[in-house]
Design a protein around this motif. Structure first.
Motif, PDB file in Angstrom:
ATOM      1  N   GLY A   1     -11.327   3.538 -41.507  1.00 19.85           N
ATOM      2  CA  GLY A   1     -12.231   4.278 -42.362  1.00 19.85           C
ATOM      3  C   GLY A   1     -11.950   4.054 -43.829  1.00 19.85           C
ATOM      4  O   GLY A   1     -10.880   3.577 -44.205  1.00 19.85           O
TER       5      GLY A   1
ATOM      6  N   GLU B   1     -15.962  -0.689 -38.063  1.00 22.91           N
ATOM      7  CA  GLU B   1     -16.907   0.350 -38.462  1.00 22.91           C
ATOM      8  C   GLU B   1     -16.201   1.468 -39.235  1.00 22.91           C
ATOM      9  O   GLU B   1     -15.124   1.912 -38.852  1.00 22.91           O
ATOM     10  N   ASN B   2     -16.816   1.919 -40.320  1.00 23.98           N
ATOM     11  CA  ASN B   2     -16.247   3.004 -41.132  1.00 23.98           C
ATOM     12  C   ASN B   2     -16.392   4.330 -40.398  1.00 23.98           C
ATOM     13  O   ASN B   2     -17.497   4.803 -40.196  1.00 23.98           O
ATOM     14  N   ARG B   3     -15.265   4.916 -40.014  1.00 18.64           N
ATOM     15  CA  ARG B   3     -15.281   6.232 -39.393  1.00 18.64           C
ATOM     16  C   ARG B   3     -14.633   7.245 -40.327  1.00 18.64           C
ATOM     17  O   ARG B   3     -14.207   8.298 -39.896  1.00 18.64           O
TER      18      ARG B   3
ATOM     19  N   SER C   1     -15.021   8.665 -44.588  1.00 22.05           N
ATOM     20  CA  SER C   1     -15.947   9.467 -45.372  1.00 22.05           C
ATOM     21  C   SER C   1     -17.346   8.840 -45.390  1.00 22.05           C
ATOM     22  O   SER C   1     -17.515   7.692 -45.783  1.00 22.05           O
ATOM     23  N   PHE C   2     -18.343   9.623 -44.982  1.00 18.68           N
ATOM     24  CA  PHE C   2     -19.718   9.105 -45.006  1.00 18.68           C
ATOM     25  C   PHE C   2     -20.230   8.981 -46.441  1.00 18.68           C
ATOM     26  O   PHE C   2     -21.149   8.222 -46.713  1.00 18.68           O
TER      27      PHE C   2
ATOM     28  N   ILE D   1     -18.714   7.592 -48.828  1.00 19.56           N
ATOM     29  CA  ILE D   1     -18.355   6.258 -49.283  1.00 19.56           C
ATOM     30  C   ILE D   1     -19.495   5.285 -48.984  1.00 19.56           C
ATOM     31  O   ILE D   1     -19.832   4.440 -49.792  1.00 19.56           O
ATOM     32  N   VAL D   2     -20.092   5.416 -47.819  1.00 23.34           N
ATOM     33  CA  VAL D   2     -21.211   4.544 -47.439  1.00 23.34           C
ATOM     34  C   VAL D   2     -22.377   4.761 -48.398  1.00 23.34           C
ATOM     35  O   VAL D   2     -22.990   3.801 -48.873  1.00 23.34           O
ATOM     36  N   LEU D   3     -22.660   6.008 -48.718  1.00 25.57           N
ATOM     37  CA  LEU D   3     -23.744   6.300 -49.663  1.00 25.57           C
ATOM     38  C   LEU D   3     -23.439   5.740 -51.047  1.00 25.57           C
ATOM     39  O   LEU D   3     -24.323   5.209 -51.718  1.00 25.57           O
TER      40      LEU D   3
ATOM     41  N   ALA E   1     -21.571   3.138 -51.739  1.00 28.03           N
ATOM     42  CA  ALA E   1     -21.702   1.682 -51.674  1.00 28.03           C
ATOM     43  C   ALA E   1     -23.169   1.266 -51.734  1.00 28.03           C
ATOM     44  O   ALA E   1     -23.525   0.300 -52.413  1.00 28.03           O
ATOM     45  N   GLN E   2     -24.025   2.001 -51.037  1.00 24.33           N
ATOM     46  CA  GLN E   2     -25.454   1.703 -51.090  1.00 24.33           C
ATOM     47  C   GLN E   2     -25.998   1.924 -52.496  1.00 24.33           C
ATOM     48  O   GLN E   2     -26.799   1.129 -52.994  1.00 24.33           O
TER      49      GLN E   2
ATOM     50  N   ARG F   1     -24.911  -0.977 -54.712  1.00 20.70           N
ATOM     51  CA  ARG F   1     -25.720  -2.180 -54.490  1.00 20.70           C
ATOM     52  C   ARG F   1     -27.097  -2.050 -55.135  1.00 20.70           C
ATOM     53  O   ARG F   1     -27.613  -2.996 -55.723  1.00 20.70           O
TER      54      ARG F   1
END
Length: 125
Positions: A67, A102-104, A106-107, A109-111, A113-114, A117
């Motif tokens: 993660g 797969e990132n398990r 902090s969600f 972090i995904v936001l 990164a998006q 970008r």
């Protein structure tokens, strides 16, 4: 200021600095299997370190789970939770490495990164 607001501010700062760090950063290190003479196979092992964007990465040595996190303590807590009820061995590589599973974590972090970008694409235009 609440903890959530602090985390959001830190995430925004990391997202804005990521392109600069990636341009300066060397290629991320490849995680190599640990020597069985060093660690027992009965003890779960987690690599804890930073990626090129400056985020904390926790990855199980055999690549089962991993993660991304904003704080080092969150990455360590994740490793301990994943290896429960027993504890785990923690390895802190000196070089940066990327999460290759797969990132398990902090969600948020995904936001972030998006969002990074998206900002990068808009900056190019």
């Amino acid at each position: 200021m609440t903890l959530q607001m602090c985390e959001e501010a830190a995430m925004a700062a990391i997202a804005l600095q990521a392109p600069r760090r990636q341009a300066d950063a060397k290629r991320a290190a490849a995680l190599k299997p640990l020597d069985p003479d060093v660690i027992s196979t009965a003890i779960p092992v987690f690599f804890i370190g930073r990626n090129n964007a400056g985020l904390w990465v926790a990855r199980e040595a055999s690549g089962q789970v991993g993660g991304l996190f904003l704080f080092k303590s969150s990455a360590v807590d994740f490793a301990n939770r994943q290896s429960a009820p027993a504890r785990c061995a923690l390895v802190f590589p000196t070089e940066s490495f990327e999460l290759d599973v797969e990132n398990r974590g902090s969600f948020l972090i995904v936001l972030a990164a998006q969002a990074r970008r998206l900002v990068a694409r808009l900056a190019v235009r």
